[in-house]
Design an enzyme around this catalytic site. Structure first.
Site, mmCIF file in Angstrom:
data_model
loop_
_atom_site.group_PDB
_atom_site.id
_atom_site.type_symbol
_atom_site.label_atom_id
_atom_site.label_comp_id
_atom_site.label_asym_id
_atom_site.label_seq_id
_atom_site.Cartn_x
_atom_site.Cartn_y
_atom_site.Cartn_z
ATOM 1 N N GLU A 174 -135.586 17.476 72.096
ATOM 2 C CA GLU A 174 -135.016 16.737 73.232
ATOM 3 C C GLU A 174 -135.954 16.577 74.429
ATOM 4 O OE1 GLU A 174 -131.290 18.732 74.012
ATOM 5 O OE2 GLU A 174 -130.425 18.021 72.132
ATOM 6 N N ASN B 77 -137.540 16.214 67.699
ATOM 7 C CA ASN B 77 -136.121 16.081 67.398
ATOM 8 C C ASN B 77 -135.402 15.653 68.675
ATOM 9 O OD1 ASN B 77 -134.033 16.582 65.376
ATOM 10 N ND2 ASN B 77 -133.324 18.249 66.698
HETATM 11 C C1 GLA Z 1 -128.682 20.134 70.124
HETATM 12 C C2 GLA Z 1 -129.621 21.154 69.526
HETATM 13 C C3 GLA Z 1 -128.930 22.011 68.522
HETATM 14 C C4 GLA Z 1 -127.591 22.541 69.022
HETATM 15 C C5 GLA Z 1 -126.745 21.405 69.583
HETATM 16 C C6 GLA Z 1 -125.464 21.910 70.189
HETATM 17 O O1 GLA Z 1 -128.327 19.162 69.246
HETATM 18 O O2 GLA Z 1 -130.710 20.529 68.919
HETATM 19 O O3 GLA Z 1 -129.758 23.095 68.211
HETATM 20 O O4 GLA Z 1 -127.779 23.531 69.987
HETATM 21 O O5 GLA Z 1 -127.485 20.733 70.598
HETATM 22 O O6 GLA Z 1 -125.519 22.187 71.511
#
Ligand code: GLA
Length: 390
Positions: free
Chosen positions: A192, A233
């Site tokens: 993220e 990701n």
């Molecule tokens: C994101 C993260 C995951 C998980 C979700 C839920 O998608 O990549 O690892 O923590 O949030 O909060």
């Protein structure tokens, strides 16, 4: 709110407004999930029981000798936490249906490296051992998460100059990669990093090392294990826009420095009313940039159709199945086989889903492939059909 592709030009504005609303809902949903992980309250439990009758009618049957993994010729994954593997019913379901594992949280920075000189690999090791025993691939999630709230306290409090921060980044990444060399085939190196407006997400690594923290993280991972596949990701790439432009720009800039970013994980915490065409377009864009594509955290919320109090009717379960099938088909169609890294669902049963761990009172959701008793839902059948090209 109903989302369908506009058949006439005059509908486009309306469609755009609906999309904006959907997108806002997704962002709200995302931040609430992250902030509020309190256990469900009594009110929710009561609502849940009253919903079960309708819910139970929304399951389908297993077909002998047919599983998720046997219906595809790419890895089919599930995100797990170590404790759940200790439940034999859960463990056998995971081994039967899936051939790839991600870790929900046991491989995150704080989980493995809670203090500067303390490493806790027990849970990650157990996940790897389970995978080896059952002939499954392991995808690592995640080395660096670009968000302040998830950093362990010692990182938040760490004092040091640029070289010291650089060394922290390198030590964390290279220690983890060295330990799992040959056992974990791929990593979400950064999770993220880009906001919806296309800006890099403000977080401690960005403030200490600048944009370079991203390139350095990939470089250190690559040095530690040249054979491991390295991913960015993120969520919301299906909406394209500035976020995708920045993400693809990071790849271009990394390549200009001789640094390898192998692929994008599309988290795909998505909603039933999404048009799979959005995924198709952005899967294709990613594949066209020469990247692997991992559908890395797939789950499909049904909650926005009926607000806070609803049961999972057969009709909704079937709509969810259609969306599930549509997204998987979009993936299989848009991404050339050699770039299909796999499809991972974020949990198996609705009761295990993080959507249901305290996201607002009475806001039940049914985002996954199995019901609370691990019976397959229509979405399971939809996914299998997509895998078999039906
Ligand atoms: C994101 C993260 C995951 C998980 C979700 C839920 O998608 O990549 O690892 O923590 O949030 O909060």
């Amino acid at each position: 709110m109903r989302l369908t592709l506009p058949s006439r030009k005059t509908n486009i504005k309306l469609f755009a407004a609906a999309l904006a609303l959907l997108s806002t809902n997704m962002i709200a949903c995302k931040s609430s999930m992250e902030e509020d992980l309190a256990p469900a309250n009594q009110q929710e439990a009561t609502a849940s029981n009253s919903q079960m009758a309708t819910y139970a009618s929304s399951t389908v049957n297993f077909v002998p000798n047919e599983t998720l993994k046997s219906s595809f010729n790419i890895p089919i994954g599930i995100a797990i936490v170590k404790e759940r593997l200790d439940d034999p019913i859960y463990g056998s379901m995971v081994a039967r249906e899936f051939n790839s594992l991600s870790s929900e949280s046991d491989m995150k920075f704080g989980g493995m490296h809670p203090e500067k000189d303390k490493w806790t690999f027990t849970k990650a090791d157990a996940i790897v051992a389970f995978a080896q025993k059952n002939n499954m691939r392991v995808h690592g999630h995640t080395l660096i998460w670009a968000k302040d709230s998830v950093q362990p306290a010692w990182i938040k409090n760490f004092q040091g100059d640029t070289a010291a921060w650089d060394n922290l980044l390198k030590t964390h990444i290279q220690t983890v990669l060295a330990r799992y060399k040959g056992k974990i085939v791929s990593w979400d190196v950064i999770n993220e990093p880009v906001a919806d407006n296309g800006a890099l997400v403000d977080n401690i690594w960005l403030r200490k090392l600048g944009e370079d923290y991203i390139y350095k993280a990939f470089k250190y991972a690559q040095e530690a294990d040249p054979s491991v596949k390295l991913f960015i990701n993120d969520y919301g790439q299906e909406f394209g826009g500035k976020k995708m432009t920045t993400l693809l720009g990071l790849v271009t800039k990394a390549r200009a420095q001789g640094i390898r970013i192998d692929g994008f994980g599309f988290q795909a915490h998505t909603v039933m009313r999404i048009d799979p065409v959005k995924f198709y377009n952005n899967f294709k864009r990613t594949a066209d940039a020469g990247l692997l594509v991992h559908l890395s955290e797939l789950d499909i919320s049904v909650r926005y159709q009926q607000g806070d109090t609803f049961a999972l009717t057969t009709e909704i379960a079937n709509q969810q199945a259609a969306t599930w099938k549509g997204i998987v088909k979009a993936y299989l169609t848009a991404v050339p086989k050699a770039q299909q890294f796999g499809i991972t669902t974020w949990g198996a049963s609705d009761k295990d889903s993080f959507f249901n761990k305290g996201y607002k009172n009475a806001d039940h959701d049914y985002p996954l492939l199995f019901d609370n008793n691990y019976n397959p839902k229509p979405a399971y059948k939809g996914m299998i059909e997509a895998g078999k090209g039906l």
